[in-house]
Design an enzyme around this catalytic site. Structure first.
Site, PDB file in Angstrom:
ATOM      1  N   ARG A  45       2.126 -12.095   0.411  1.00 22.73           N
ATOM      2  CA  ARG A  45       1.721 -10.784   0.491  1.00 22.73           C
ATOM      3  C   ARG A  45       3.147 -10.222  -0.154  1.00 22.73           C
ATOM      4  NH1 ARG A  45       6.815 -10.937   1.303  1.00 22.73           N
ATOM      5  NH2 ARG A  45       6.512  -7.959   1.591  1.00 22.73           N
ATOM      6  N   GLY A  46       3.331  -9.068  -0.751  1.00 22.77           N
ATOM      7  CA  GLY A  46       4.426  -8.044  -1.899  1.00 22.77           C
ATOM      8  C   GLY A  46       3.581  -8.524  -3.223  1.00 22.77           C
ATOM      9  N   ARG A  79      -7.510  -7.299  -2.076  1.00 24.72           N
ATOM     10  CA  ARG A  79      -6.229  -6.065  -2.050  1.00 24.72           C
ATOM     11  C   ARG A  79      -6.773  -4.807  -3.092  1.00 24.72           C
ATOM     12  NH1 ARG A  79      -1.215  -7.425   1.098  1.00 24.72           N
ATOM     13  NH2 ARG A  79      -1.520  -5.613   2.156  1.00 24.72           N
ATOM     14  N   GLN A 177       7.640  -6.613   8.246  1.00 22.25           N
ATOM     15  CA  GLN A 177       8.361  -7.346   7.166  1.00 22.25           C
ATOM     16  C   GLN A 177       9.340  -7.525   6.979  1.00 22.25           C
ATOM     17  OE1 GLN A 177       5.550  -5.437   7.642  1.00 22.25           O
ATOM     18  NE2 GLN A 177       4.151  -5.996   5.687  1.00 22.25           N
ATOM     19  N   ASP A 218       4.093  -1.919  -4.857  1.00 22.82           N
ATOM     20  CA  ASP A 218       3.136  -2.304  -5.166  1.00 22.82           C
ATOM     21  C   ASP A 218       1.950  -1.421  -6.190  1.00 22.82           C
ATOM     22  OD1 ASP A 218       2.462  -4.546  -2.780  1.00 22.82           O
ATOM     23  OD2 ASP A 218       3.655  -2.514  -1.984  1.00 22.82           O
ATOM     24  N   ASN A 227       4.345   2.090  -2.137  1.00 21.12           N
ATOM     25  CA  ASN A 227       5.045   1.077  -1.441  1.00 21.12           C
ATOM     26  C   ASN A 227       4.298   0.987   0.406  1.00 21.12           C
ATOM     27  OD1 ASN A 227       6.642  -1.361  -1.865  1.00 21.12           O
ATOM     28  ND2 ASN A 227       8.512  -0.194  -0.740  1.00 21.12           N
ATOM     29  N   LYS A 228       4.940  -0.053   0.503  1.00 17.59           N
ATOM     30  CA  LYS A 228       4.836  -0.979   2.351  1.00 17.59           C
ATOM     31  C   LYS A 228       4.476   1.141   3.471  1.00 17.59           C
ATOM     32  CE  LYS A 228       3.538  -3.309   3.473  1.00 17.59           C
ATOM     33  NZ  LYS A 228       1.838  -3.267   3.657  1.00 17.59           N
TER      34      LYS A 228
END
Length: 314
Positions: A45-46, A79, A177, A218, A227-228
């Site tokens: 991920r990332g 994704r 995370q 992202d 982003n998250k």
């Protein structure tokens, strides 16, 4: 520094980030479908790490003699929000059309990612002052990239310049995370770090305990960055208390074609919210909405730290 991924004997090995920090194990991917599964399940991920993994997925498809256009469409569907995934597939297709192999291209992209992150760290170090306490959300470190990291790359660079920094990590629900990955990275390199629950970020800023915020992204597009989930709340609190809010991201994360509010925000499985380490914290039948990302609008962002310097938001 622990390897996020490596290529050996025509296989891609991915550090299984779903079991960190308690176990360090690698998942071997011998087909492009294996990589797609690893991306979907967040073994890897990332945004930058997903991009490099996607390039290696194309390399595996080439080795399997699979049509690369077909494989590319399947990889892109893994994704929907991280633009590096799409960028990496398109880069490989472009290089293959120019006569370079997908394997060679993926290996080069892997090396380029590491060099890019180090440049981001160098530019980011210029905005970090002596004795700063830096808040970061989610994990934009070596584990989110081929190595070194974007937001945590900035922190690494400041630490290497002996700036006596301290780091605060949000835990980053629902998959944690920040707690599992960012804290782990900082501890491995003896960078002073504290863990807080997501809801404590505003309190820490109100009490004057945060000097800077640095997060990853992202996708960067017109209007802001994705982003998250939880990044928006951090940005709003930083704006309220006049704390510089930086995004660290490579140019491969920039989407110059779309407005950030027109992109697809990935919705993930409800059990990520309902369960912690396999234990239900609410009834199984509880209705859940689980967006993986939110959008930080451009006016909340002080600057975007890239390998080409610090840029204004789009």
């Amino acid at each position: 520094m622990i390897k996020t991924l490596y290529w050996e004997d025509n296989s891609l090995f991915l550090l299984d980030q779903t079991i960190l920090p308690h176990k360090i194990e690698y998942v071997e991917c011998t087909t492009y479908e294996d990589v797609i599964t690893a991306i979907k399940t967040m073994v890897v991920r990332g945004a930058p790490a997903i991009g490099v993994s996607a390039a290696y997925a194309m390399a595996l498809a080439e080795i399997q003699n699979i049509d690369l256009d077909k494989a590319g469409l399947e990889i892109k569907a893994a994704r929907p929000t991280a633009v590096n995934l799409f960028w990496a597939v398109d880069q490989v297709l472009e290089k293959v059309n120019q006569g370079q192999s997908a394997v060679e291209t993926a290996i080069q992209m892997h090396e380029d990612d590491i060099n890019t992150n180090k440049k981001i760290g160098e530019y980011g170090n210029t905005v970090i002052d002596e004795n700063d306490t830096i808040l970061t959300h989610c994990n934009a470190g070596a584990l989110a990239c081929a190595a070194y990291g974007t937001a945590l790359g900035v922190i690494r660079s400041a630490h290497q310049h002996n700036k006596n920094i301290n780091v605060i990590c949000d835990e980053t629900r629902p998959v944690l995370q920040g707690a599992r990955l960012s804290v782990f990275e900082m501890q491995e390199e003896n960078i002073p770090v504290k863990l807080i629950v997501d809801g404590a970020a505003g309190h820490m800023m109100q009490k004057g305990k945060i000097d800077k915020v640095v997060i990853g992204a992202d996708r960067v597009a017109k209007g802001g960055v994705a982003n998250k989930i939880g990044s928006l709340m951090v940005a709003l609190a930083a704006k309220r208390y006049n704390i510089p809010f930086y995004v660290a991201a490579p140019m491969s994360t920039f989407d110059f074609e779309n407005n950030i509010f027109d992109i697809t925000i990935e919705q993930r499985d409800k059990d990520e919210v309902l369960c912690i380490q396999g234990n239900y914290i609410a009834r199984e039948e509880t209705r859940v909405e689980n967006p993986a990302f939110d959008i930080v609008e451009s006016d909340l962002i002080t600057g975007i730290i890239t390998e080409e310097g610090i840029k204004k938001p789009l």
